[in-house]
Design a protein around this motif. Structure first.
Motif, PDB file in Angstrom:
ATOM      1  N   ILE A  77       0.834  -1.219   0.000  1.00 22.44           N
ATOM      2  CA  ILE A  77       0.000   0.000   0.000  1.00 22.44           C
ATOM      3  C   ILE A  77       0.866   1.266   0.000  1.00 22.44           C
ATOM      4  N   LEU A  78       2.016   1.226   0.714  1.00 25.70           N
ATOM      5  CA  LEU A  78       2.882   2.415   0.767  1.00 25.70           C
ATOM      6  C   LEU A  78       3.457   2.716  -0.618  1.00 25.70           C
ATOM      7  N   LYS A  79       3.861   1.624  -1.290  1.00 31.94           N
ATOM      8  CA  LYS A  79       4.438   1.795  -2.625  1.00 31.94           C
ATOM      9  C   LYS A  79       3.412   2.454  -3.574  1.00 31.94           C
ATOM     10  N   SER A  80       2.139   2.101  -3.382  1.00 28.97           N
ATOM     11  CA  SER A  80       1.108   2.636  -4.280  1.00 28.97           C
ATOM     12  C   SER A  80       0.855   4.125  -4.032  1.00 28.97           C
ATOM     13  N   LEU A  81       1.353   4.615  -2.881  1.00 22.00           N
ATOM     14  CA  LEU A  81       1.130   6.036  -2.584  1.00 22.00           C
ATOM     15  C   LEU A  81       2.256   6.935  -3.116  1.00 22.00           C
ATOM     16  N   ILE A  82       3.306   6.313  -3.673  1.00 22.60           N
ATOM     17  CA  ILE A  82       4.456   7.110  -4.150  1.00 22.60           C
ATOM     18  C   ILE A  82       4.038   8.205  -5.145  1.00 22.60           C
ATOM     19  N   PRO A  83       3.213   7.897  -6.166  1.00 18.30           N
ATOM     20  CA  PRO A  83       2.809   8.970  -7.102  1.00 18.30           C
ATOM     21  C   PRO A  83       2.095  10.120  -6.396  1.00 18.30           C
ATOM     22  N   ASP A  84       1.270   9.778  -5.392  1.00 18.05           N
ATOM     23  CA  ASP A  84       0.568  10.839  -4.665  1.00 18.05           C
ATOM     24  C   ASP A  84       1.558  11.738  -3.933  1.00 18.05           C
ATOM     25  N   PHE A  85       2.604  11.128  -3.367  1.00 20.52           N
ATOM     26  CA  PHE A  85       3.598  11.929  -2.655  1.00 20.52           C
ATOM     27  C   PHE A  85       4.353  12.837  -3.617  1.00 20.52           C
ATOM     28  N   ILE A  86       4.626  12.328  -4.814  1.00 20.83           N
ATOM     29  CA  ILE A  86       5.332  13.166  -5.797  1.00 20.83           C
ATOM     30  C   ILE A  86       4.462  14.380  -6.159  1.00 20.83           C
ATOM     31  N   VAL A  87       3.160  14.127  -6.390  1.00 14.87           N
ATOM     32  CA  VAL A  87       2.245  15.232  -6.725  1.00 14.87           C
ATOM     33  C   VAL A  87       2.146  16.204  -5.550  1.00 14.87           C
ATOM     34  N   LEU A  88       2.084  15.655  -4.331  1.00 16.89           N
ATOM     35  CA  LEU A  88       1.994  16.491  -3.138  1.00 16.89           C
ATOM     36  C   LEU A  88       3.233  17.383  -3.006  1.00 16.89           C
ATOM     37  N   LEU A  89       4.416  16.789  -3.216  1.00 20.13           N
ATOM     38  CA  LEU A  89       5.662  17.563  -3.130  1.00 20.13           C
ATOM     39  C   LEU A  89       5.666  18.689  -4.160  1.00 20.13           C
ATOM     40  N   PHE A  90       5.237  18.368  -5.377  1.00 19.38           N
ATOM     41  CA  PHE A  90       5.178  19.373  -6.444  1.00 19.38           C
ATOM     42  C   PHE A  90       4.252  20.520  -6.026  1.00 19.38           C
ATOM     43  N   GLU A  91       3.108  20.169  -5.444  1.00 21.17           N
ATOM     44  CA  GLU A  91       2.140  21.207  -5.069  1.00 21.17           C
ATOM     45  C   GLU A  91       2.656  22.070  -3.919  1.00 21.17           C
ATOM     46  N   ILE A  92       3.328  21.423  -2.952  1.00 21.93           N
ATOM     47  CA  ILE A  92       3.903  22.213  -1.853  1.00 21.93           C
ATOM     48  C   ILE A  92       4.987  23.143  -2.408  1.00 21.93           C
ATOM     49  N   GLY A  93       5.811  22.603  -3.331  1.00 20.60           N
ATOM     50  CA  GLY A  93       6.841  23.425  -3.965  1.00 20.60           C
ATOM     51  C   GLY A  93       6.229  24.603  -4.710  1.00 20.60           C
ATOM     52  N   LEU A  94       5.119  24.354  -5.387  1.00 24.27           N
ATOM     53  CA  LEU A  94       4.435  25.406  -6.149  1.00 24.27           C
ATOM     54  C   LEU A  94       3.985  26.535  -5.212  1.00 24.27           C
ATOM     55  N   ILE A  95       3.459  26.156  -4.063  1.00 20.47           N
ATOM     56  CA  ILE A  95       2.976  27.168  -3.109  1.00 20.47           C
ATOM     57  C   ILE A  95       4.153  27.916  -2.487  1.00 20.47           C
ATOM     58  N   VAL A  96       5.150  27.146  -2.004  1.00 22.26           N
ATOM     59  CA  VAL A  96       6.230  27.757  -1.225  1.00 22.26           C
ATOM     60  C   VAL A  96       7.223  28.501  -2.127  1.00 22.26           C
ATOM     61  N   LEU A  97       7.544  27.917  -3.283  1.00 26.06           N
ATOM     62  CA  LEU A  97       8.612  28.500  -4.108  1.00 26.06           C
ATOM     63  C   LEU A  97       8.092  29.472  -5.158  1.00 26.06           C
TER      64      LEU A  97
END
Ligand SMILES: [Cu+2]
Length: 255
Positions: free
Chosen positions: A64-84
């Protein structure tokens, strides 16, 4: 008018436009990429886990953790978009108002269903105004006894701004909430009755654009439009001179 929007973004007519468009384009590119990748992955899974003889579905939690990897990548991108991008960009555009002494200062008073623009004239000082003076010929209620108001110019749905310096406006409304929107300048700000909201932009392109109201404000909301003309500094001065001459002529006729 340059307001021919077509399929792409409107022409970049203010100093804000590039930075705003960067975000819009980046988000669109990212969404297309994510959509395509998810689509391919989905088709792959449909094929890989198709129904076959002798194969049973498993409902365990392994992997289940492995299946969440794409979501984490999208989440990181979105946090980067807001912060940077978003927060620093917002700060650059909204945190520091230009110096009034170095700006073209105006007042914008929205009402159902029009934009009144108040220019201080050559003395740079707005005349006093009060609700008690408001009538059909004096829509902003300028005090006729105030010398600072003698050279003021008031226009209806007709905004003129010079290139080469920021325009600093005090935005308010007479009745309900409106929203001052010039797509080509990438500027949008609510006009709230009882509040004076500072709004600023610096045009970089000479042209004729459109103000529209971006807040549903009543029966004729869709016709609440105005014209914006950005001029060379000399063009702006001569426009203002013409208005003052017209005003002097009208005053002579009245007096
Ligand atoms: Cu409106």
């Amino acid at each position: 008018m340059n307001g021919n929007y077509g399929w792409g973004l409107p022409v970049q007519a203010s100093t804000f436009a590039k930075e705003v468009d960067f975000g819009i384009n980046l988000i669109h590119a990212a969404m297309i990429l994510i959509f395509v990748l998810w689509g391919i992955f989905f088709a792959y899974l449909l094929f890989k886990y198709r129904r076959r003889e002798g194969v049973k579905a498993s409902y365990g939690h392994e992997g289940i953790l492995k299946s969440l990897i794409p979501d984490f990548i999208v989440l990181l991108f979105e946090i980067g978009l807001i912060v940077l991008y978003a927060v620093p960009g917002w700060g650059r555009m909204k945190l520091h108002a230009p110096e009034p002494a170095l700006s073209n200062n105006i007042r914008i008073v929205a009402e159902q269903f029009a934009w009144n623009i108040h220019y201080p004239g050559p003395d740079g000082k707005f005349g006093r105004f009060s609700a008690e003076f408001i009538d059909s010929a004096n829509v902003l209620g300028l005090d006729p006894s105030d010398p600072d108001g003698k050279d003021d110019v008031v226009t209806l749905n007709d905004l003129h701004v010079p290139l080469g310096k920021p325009t600093l406006a005090e935005l308010t409304s007479k009745d309900v909430i409106h929203s001052f929107f010039i797509p080509e300048f990438r500027i949008k700000q609510d006009a709230v009755p009882g509040m004076a909201t500072p709004v600023w932009f610096e045009p970089i392109l000479e042209g004729h654009f459109e103000i529209s109201c971006a807040q549903l404000c009543g029966i004729a909301h869709s016709s609440m439009r105005g014209d914006v003309y950005s001029h060379s500094p000399e063009g702006f001065e001569s426009w203002l001179k013409e208005r003052l001459a017209e005003k002097a002529e009208a005053d002579k006729g009245r007096g």
